[in-house]
Design a protein around this motif. Structure first.
Motif, PDB file in Angstrom:
ATOM      1  N   LYS A   1       0.241  -8.730  -4.102  1.00 39.76           N
ATOM      2  CA  LYS A   1      -0.314  -9.628  -5.113  1.00 39.76           C
ATOM      3  C   LYS A   1      -0.715  -8.877  -6.382  1.00 39.76           C
ATOM      4  CE  LYS A   1      -0.424 -13.283  -2.432  1.00 39.76           C
ATOM      5  NZ  LYS A   1       0.795 -13.984  -2.259  1.00 39.76           N
ATOM      6  N   ASP A   2      -1.079  -7.603  -6.253  1.00 39.99           N
ATOM      7  CA  ASP A   2      -1.575  -6.835  -7.392  1.00 39.99           C
ATOM      8  C   ASP A   2      -0.410  -6.080  -8.040  1.00 39.99           C
ATOM      9  OD1 ASP A   2      -3.016  -5.456  -9.224  1.00 39.99           O
ATOM     10  OD2 ASP A   2      -4.366  -4.497  -7.784  1.00 39.99           O
ATOM     11  N   GLU A   3       0.077  -6.572  -9.156  1.00 37.68           N
ATOM     12  CA  GLU A   3       1.230  -5.967  -9.820  1.00 37.68           C
ATOM     13  C   GLU A   3       0.899  -4.591 -10.403  1.00 37.68           C
ATOM     14  OE1 GLU A   3       4.380  -6.977  -9.856  1.00 37.68           O
ATOM     15  OE2 GLU A   3       3.778  -8.640  -8.550  1.00 37.68           O
ATOM     16  N   LYS A   4      -0.328  -4.421 -10.917  1.00 38.43           N
ATOM     17  CA  LYS A   4      -0.721  -3.127 -11.482  1.00 38.43           C
ATOM     18  C   LYS A   4      -0.699  -2.040 -10.405  1.00 38.43           C
ATOM     19  CE  LYS A   4      -3.682  -4.751 -15.217  1.00 38.43           C
ATOM     20  NZ  LYS A   4      -5.030  -4.751 -15.769  1.00 38.43           N
TER      21      LYS A   4
ATOM     22  N   ASN B   1       0.977  -2.144  -7.617  1.00 43.78           N
ATOM     23  CA  ASN B   1       2.364  -1.972  -7.209  1.00 43.78           C
ATOM     24  C   ASN B   1       3.097  -1.038  -8.175  1.00 43.78           C
ATOM     25  OD1 ASN B   1       4.719  -2.291  -5.805  1.00 43.78           O
ATOM     26  ND2 ASN B   1       5.260  -4.230  -6.767  1.00 43.78           N
ATOM     27  N   ASP B   2       2.916  -1.233  -9.480  1.00 43.34           N
ATOM     28  CA  ASP B   2       3.559  -0.378 -10.474  1.00 43.34           C
ATOM     29  C   ASP B   2       3.047   1.055 -10.382  1.00 43.34           C
ATOM     30  OD1 ASP B   2       5.015  -2.521 -11.381  1.00 43.34           O
ATOM     31  OD2 ASP B   2       3.631  -2.980 -13.048  1.00 43.34           O
TER      32      ASP B   2
END
Length: 113
Positions: free
Chosen positions: A14-17, A19-20
């Motif tokens: 859910k957390d794109e930051k 994940n990146d």
């Protein structure tokens, strides 16, 4: 929590930051130049030594593997087996009829007067 019918291993993050950040992060560890060699050296030192038999036993089996001793050993084993079979043989069954009767009714011998 996962929804019914949904596996927890297949849910997207859910957390794109985060994940990146995890995608760009690379772990760098400086290993000594002889690290791999020292690891294999320690592994080789830990291997157990192969089991060895006494020299006389090895010499005996090498001698026994030669044709004449091997044939003599086979003949001796065959003779011992035949003698053991002759000694263990049932002496009370001396005819085919008696053997047949005993196979049908093993207690017939004990009931007879």
């Amino acid at each position: 929590m996962t929804k019914p019918g949904q596996d927890s291993d297949t849910t997207p993050m859910k957390d794109e930051k985060l994940n990146d950040l995890l995608q760009t992060w690379k772990a760098t560890v400086d290993l000594p130049t002889a690290f791999e060699r020292s690891v294999w050296t320690r592994i080789e030192e830990k291997k157990p030594a192969p089991a060895s038999s006494p020299e006389w036993l090895t010499a005996f089996f090498l001698w026994l593997a030669r044709p004449i001793p091997a044939a003599a050993t086979c003949a001796l084993a065959l003779t011992a087996g035949l003698l053991a079979g002759g000694i263990i043989q049932r002496p009370d069954v001396d005819s085919r009829a008696a053997a047949y009767a005993q196979s049908i009714d093993p207690l017939a011998r004990h009931r007879a007067p």
